[in-house]
Design a protein around this motif. Sequence first.
Motif, short mmCIF file in Angstrom:
data_model
loop_
_atom_site.label_atom_id
_atom_site.label_comp_id
_atom_site.label_asym_id
_atom_site.label_seq_id
_atom_site.Cartn_x
_atom_site.Cartn_y
_atom_site.Cartn_z
N ALA A 1 0.87 -1.11 -0.14
CA ALA A 1 0.08 0.06 0.01
C ALA A 1 0.77 1.26 -0.07
CB ALA A 1 -1.02 0.09 1.29
N ILE A 2 1.91 1.41 0.86
CA ILE A 2 2.63 2.50 1.01
C ILE A 2 3.50 2.77 -0.34
CG2 ILE A 2 4.65 1.54 2.38
CD1 ILE A 2 4.34 4.14 4.15
N ILE A 3 4.15 1.79 -0.63
CA ILE A 3 5.04 1.99 -1.65
C ILE A 3 4.22 2.51 -3.24
CG2 ILE A 3 5.09 -0.66 -2.54
CD1 ILE A 3 7.96 2.26 -2.62
N THR A 4 3.02 1.70 -3.33
CA THR A 4 2.22 2.07 -4.56
C THR A 4 1.63 3.40 -4.13
OG1 THR A 4 1.69 -0.29 -4.65
CG2 THR A 4 0.22 1.36 -5.81
N LEU B 1 10.89 4.93 -9.21
CA LEU B 1 10.65 3.62 -9.98
C LEU B 1 11.54 2.33 -9.65
CD1 LEU B 1 8.38 2.33 -11.85
CD2 LEU B 1 9.84 3.13 -13.75
N GLY B 2 12.83 2.74 -9.73
CA GLY B 2 13.87 1.85 -9.26
C GLY B 2 13.64 1.26 -7.72
N PHE B 3 13.32 2.16 -6.95
CA PHE B 3 13.05 1.75 -5.49
C PHE B 3 11.76 0.84 -5.63
CE2 PHE B 3 15.67 5.20 -4.01
CZ PHE B 3 16.77 4.44 -3.19
N TYR B 4 10.76 1.20 -6.17
CA TYR B 4 9.57 0.48 -6.30
C TYR B 4 9.63 -1.00 -6.83
CZ TYR B 4 5.10 -1.34 -7.97
OH TYR B 4 3.97 -2.12 -8.11
N ILE B 5 10.41 -1.02 -7.87
CA ILE B 5 10.52 -2.32 -8.32
C ILE B 5 11.45 -3.36 -7.41
CG2 ILE B 5 11.81 -3.54 -10.40
CD1 ILE B 5 11.38 -1.27 -12.28
N VAL B 6 12.41 -2.50 -7.01
CA VAL B 6 13.07 -3.62 -5.67
C VAL B 6 12.27 -4.04 -4.69
CG1 VAL B 6 15.08 -3.32 -4.14
CG2 VAL B 6 15.55 -2.63 -6.49
N ILE B 7 11.35 -3.00 -4.32
CA ILE B 7 10.69 -3.20 -2.89
C ILE B 7 9.59 -4.31 -3.55
CG2 ILE B 7 9.10 -2.41 -1.24
CD1 ILE B 7 10.85 0.17 -1.11
N ILE B 8 8.81 -4.14 -4.46
CA ILE B 8 7.79 -5.08 -5.02
C ILE B 8 8.31 -6.52 -5.15
CG2 ILE B 8 6.07 -5.48 -6.59
CD1 ILE B 8 4.97 -3.82 -4.60
N GLY B 9 9.48 -6.24 -5.78
CA GLY B 9 10.48 -7.42 -6.00
C GLY B 9 10.56 -8.43 -4.80
N PHE B 10 10.91 -7.84 -3.72
CA PHE B 10 11.09 -8.43 -2.54
C PHE B 10 9.76 -8.97 -2.03
CE2 PHE B 10 15.29 -5.83 -1.76
CZ PHE B 10 16.07 -7.14 -1.60
N VAL B 11 8.67 -8.23 -2.26
CA VAL B 11 7.38 -8.72 -1.79
C VAL B 11 7.14 -10.24 -2.47
CG1 VAL B 11 5.03 -8.39 -1.86
CG2 VAL B 11 6.44 -6.54 -1.21
N ILE B 12 7.28 -9.95 -3.61
CA ILE B 12 7.02 -11.13 -4.62
C ILE B 12 7.65 -12.56 -4.12
CG2 ILE B 12 6.89 -12.09 -7.00
CD1 ILE B 12 6.08 -9.20 -8.03
N VAL B 13 9.29 -12.15 -4.14
CA VAL B 13 10.07 -13.09 -3.66
C VAL B 13 9.69 -13.91 -2.07
CG1 VAL B 13 12.45 -13.72 -2.99
CG2 VAL B 13 12.03 -12.27 -4.99
N TYR B 14 9.24 -12.91 -1.27
CA TYR B 14 8.97 -13.42 -0.13
C TYR B 14 7.75 -14.08 -0.01
CZ TYR B 14 7.42 -13.29 4.69
OH TYR B 14 6.89 -14.00 6.01
N ILE B 15 6.74 -13.76 -0.88
CA ILE B 15 5.55 -14.64 -0.81
C ILE B 15 5.99 -16.25 -1.53
CG2 ILE B 15 3.28 -14.87 -2.07
CD1 ILE B 15 3.07 -11.76 -1.94
N TYR B 16 6.71 -16.09 -2.56
CA TYR B 16 7.22 -17.50 -3.19
C TYR B 16 7.78 -18.21 -2.18
CZ TYR B 16 5.35 -16.70 -8.05
OH TYR B 16 4.56 -16.54 -9.14
#
Length: 296
Positions: free
Chosen positions: A43-46, A122-137
């Motif tokens: 929510a906060i990064i988006t 945008l770079g920070f967003y991609i890194v953070i969302i990437g960590f979110v997706i990796v964590y879920i997997y």
Amino acid sequence: MTIFSIISAVIVALGTGYSIFLVYRNKIKLNNTPGILLSMVIAIITGLLTGSIIGINSGETFLVVGVSMIIGFVIGFLAGHPIGLLAILMSSIFGLIGGINGAILGLFLQYINPTILLGILLGFYIVIIGFVIVYIYVTTNNKFSIDTNELSPFAIIAGGVVLVSLFLFMYSTDMVEVPGQSETTQTQANQETSTQKTPKTEVDVTKESSPKVKMLVTETGYTPNVIRVKKGVPVELEINNPLEDSCLSTFKIPDFNINNVNLKVGTTNLTFTPEKTGEFTFSCGMDMFKGTIIVE
């Protein structure tokens, strides 16, 4: 809206949409604390990046903040919904905060190299969302595993040093401007002084059947700054703007539905039809430089 802003919006939509989809699909395994924290991060990064994109492309403070707040709240609600009521509460609040901060940041960045700074966000967003997706997997699939102990802290520090050095390089070469408070205050004072000294220049096109007004953007305002027109007769504005990244490059006449038009360097043509008599104001995006349209 620039092409880069559109690309950024698409990336945010895809990244956030996929993250929320993964939360919904794995809501049983992501209950309690992990799910709440993930929904807050999404929510906060988006909200932050969405608000920044909207703020950069619009000068209307009320509209930008309002839309960003709504988007942040909705994203927070969607991210927290599969987890539970507490997750909805926390992520909605974080979405609101991210949207408001992003909107204010975007409104500020639109005058100081917005493309480069939006790229950094945008770079920070991609890194953070990437960590979110990796964590879920990793959390929901036994086939994936990551040992964070294998990540050297020195490598992370080195990466941070490289990013800071890159930003300082861009700043030193005037690719990025970061004005200080005193500089900003002085600039505003100079602009206000210039506005007060702007000479009155008037043009009258009330007797023309197809009126066309040639306007010039200068550091002291718009010339002419008083335009007399005839009610019901379409008027064409040919605005020549030699300035780049200036408050004056955003032009609006709210009463005639011309709102926050970005005046590119060169010539911009605008058309409006005055349907009522009276005096109406045109101005820059921050309402610091103004002029008057008199409809007779």
